[in-house]
Design a protein around this motif. Structure first.
Motif, mmCIF file in Angstrom:
data_model
loop_
_atom_site.group_PDB
_atom_site.id
_atom_site.type_symbol
_atom_site.label_atom_id
_atom_site.label_comp_id
_atom_site.label_asym_id
_atom_site.label_seq_id
_atom_site.Cartn_x
_atom_site.Cartn_y
_atom_site.Cartn_z
ATOM 1 N N SER A 257 0.581 -1.870 -0.153
ATOM 2 C CA SER A 257 0.126 0.078 -0.109
ATOM 3 C C SER A 257 0.734 1.298 -0.038
ATOM 4 N N GLU A 263 -3.001 8.270 -2.393
ATOM 5 C CA GLU A 263 -3.131 8.506 -1.531
ATOM 6 C C GLU A 263 -4.575 8.916 -1.397
ATOM 7 N N LEU A 308 5.717 9.908 -0.181
ATOM 8 C CA LEU A 308 4.680 10.010 1.496
ATOM 9 C C LEU A 308 4.224 10.799 1.092
ATOM 10 N N TYR A 349 -3.429 5.632 3.393
ATOM 11 C CA TYR A 349 -2.972 4.277 2.180
ATOM 12 C C TYR A 349 -4.106 3.079 2.212
#
Length: 406
Positions: A257, A263, A308, A349
């Protein structure tokens, strides 16, 4: 520090700063007097006077593993102050301390108990206990008992205790402490759960311990308590989770993930000032959502455009994890009537990332309604039936059950 400052002058300046910044409700004039009287520098003779009277912890026993935490430290003075204020020592009290450290805290407590009181302090490390014994003898506190012993065992031969304090991080309340603390007595300890630590003052009732105050703190963990878990999500060791043994979390389940980095970003209308603490959000999450844990993300993981989203505090952010999905706290700068603020939100996520982000967002809004409201924490001995406990979110540990409510 000026060239001719005396230890007493340095000590008074330190205490002046601590008192000025003391937490609401956690001031005790008798503790202030004790800290102005007992010479901290005599308990850490290896440190300079400047360091001895700086508001910071001092390592007294290094860990042979260079990547691990020290084995023993002299606590930060402002933490010493508010924990003793929480403890509420009265003349004549019989006190037990788990974690002797330098002996300084035991000396302060002996000062506070007066001539009719007693203090017993325990330390797991023989050399640390020996140092505390030597320093207490040298500073006029030779009647403090110093025992080399696992703090979790307590000292039944000197029980019952009116006050019990732990100066190490405690994940699970040792069963022996229930037996050794008198009803009506007070327990102060840095309690760890869901990746966070709070210094909690509990008052002992017949069948439970009920919280009276909470304060943010950080302590080295108690040796022998194996209830906390940690694990890297990715092969590059950039993302790490911390959770408790009772939680069905497996760090590797999140690898796919997070690698896909699809996102779900949710922003709220909750905003904070640049210096406003966020720890109350984490505390509230732990009181309502069993998926609460901690995430750390190294800068390399969010440095690129495809990486991220940056967590609110990369080294110490609350998260919700279920199966192969995660959501964690994020923030972004905004301008509110000409003042710089940070808007709070959640980045999710995985298949349930959106749902987890919404759950986190709901608690952000609840926290925003009253940012200073502390939870009630009630501890019960392990095995206490549900029907004999207060209602609220329950966290089970081997020796105790916590009920946390807002």
């Amino acid at each position: 520090m000026t060239e001719h400052s005396t230890p007493q002058e340095l000590r008074n300046r330190l205490v002046d700063r601590i008192v000025k910044a003391s937490l609401p409700g956690l001031y005790d004039a008798r503790v202030e007097d004790a800290m102005r009287t007992v010479p901290r520098h005599d308990f850490i003779p290896q440190a300079s006077l400047e360091l001895a009277y700086a508001n910071q912890a001092v390592t007294i026993k290094d860990n042979p593993d260079p990547d691990a935490l020290p084995l023993s430290c002299a606590s930060q003075p402002d933490v010493v102050f508010f924990m003793l204020a929480q403890l509420g020592i009265q003349p004549g009290n019989n006190i037990l301390e788990a974690g002797a450290g330098t002996g300084y805290n035991a000396a302060l407590m002996r000062h506070l108990t007066g001539p009719t009181g007693n203090v017993t302090t325990l330390d797991y490390h023989e050399d640390v206990a020996a140092h505390a014994r030597q320093r207490l003898d040298a500073t006029g506190f030779s009647d403090v008992r110093v025992l080399t012993r696992d703090g979790a065992l307590g000292a039944p031969e000197y029980a019952p205790f009116d006050r019990l304090i732990a100066t190490v991080g405690v994940w699970d309340l040792p069963a022996s402490w229930w037996d050794q603390l008198a009803v009506g007595g007070r327990l102060v300890l840095p309690l760890r759960w869901r990746g966070l630590t709070r210094s909690i003052a509990f008052v002992r009732e017949a069948d439970c311990l009920r919280s009276e105050s909470l304060a943010t703190c950080g302590f080295l963990p108690m040796i022998g308590q194996d209830g906390e878990r940690e694990g890297y999500v990715d092969a590059d060791h950039l993302v790490k989770l911390y959770w408790d043994a009772d939680q069905p979390i497996h760090a590797l389940s999140l690898r796919k993930s997070l690698a896909e980095a699809k996102e779900h970003l949710l922003w709220t209308n909750v905003a904070v000032a640049p210096d406003e603490p966020l720890d109350g959000i984490w505390l509230r999450l732990s009181a309502v959502d069993p998926a609460t844990c901690r995430i750390t993300v190294r800068p390399e993981a969010f440095a690129s455009a495809a990486g991220l989203h940056r967590p609110a505090i990369p080294a110490l952010s609350p998260a919700l994890v279920e199966g192969d999905s995660v959501a964690y706290l994020v923030l972004e700068p905004v301008d509110v009537q000409g003042s710089k603020r940070y808007r709070l939100g959640a980045a999710g996520y995985g298949p349930a990332g959106q749902e987890l982000a919404e759950r986190l967002g709901m608690q952000l809004r609840a926290w925003d309604d009253d940012r200073t409201l502390p939870p009630s924490i009630i501890a019960y001995p392990a095995g206490t039936p549900d029907e004999k406990m207060a209602s609220g979110h329950v966290i089970d540990k081997p020796s105790g059950r916590l009920v946390i409510t807002y």
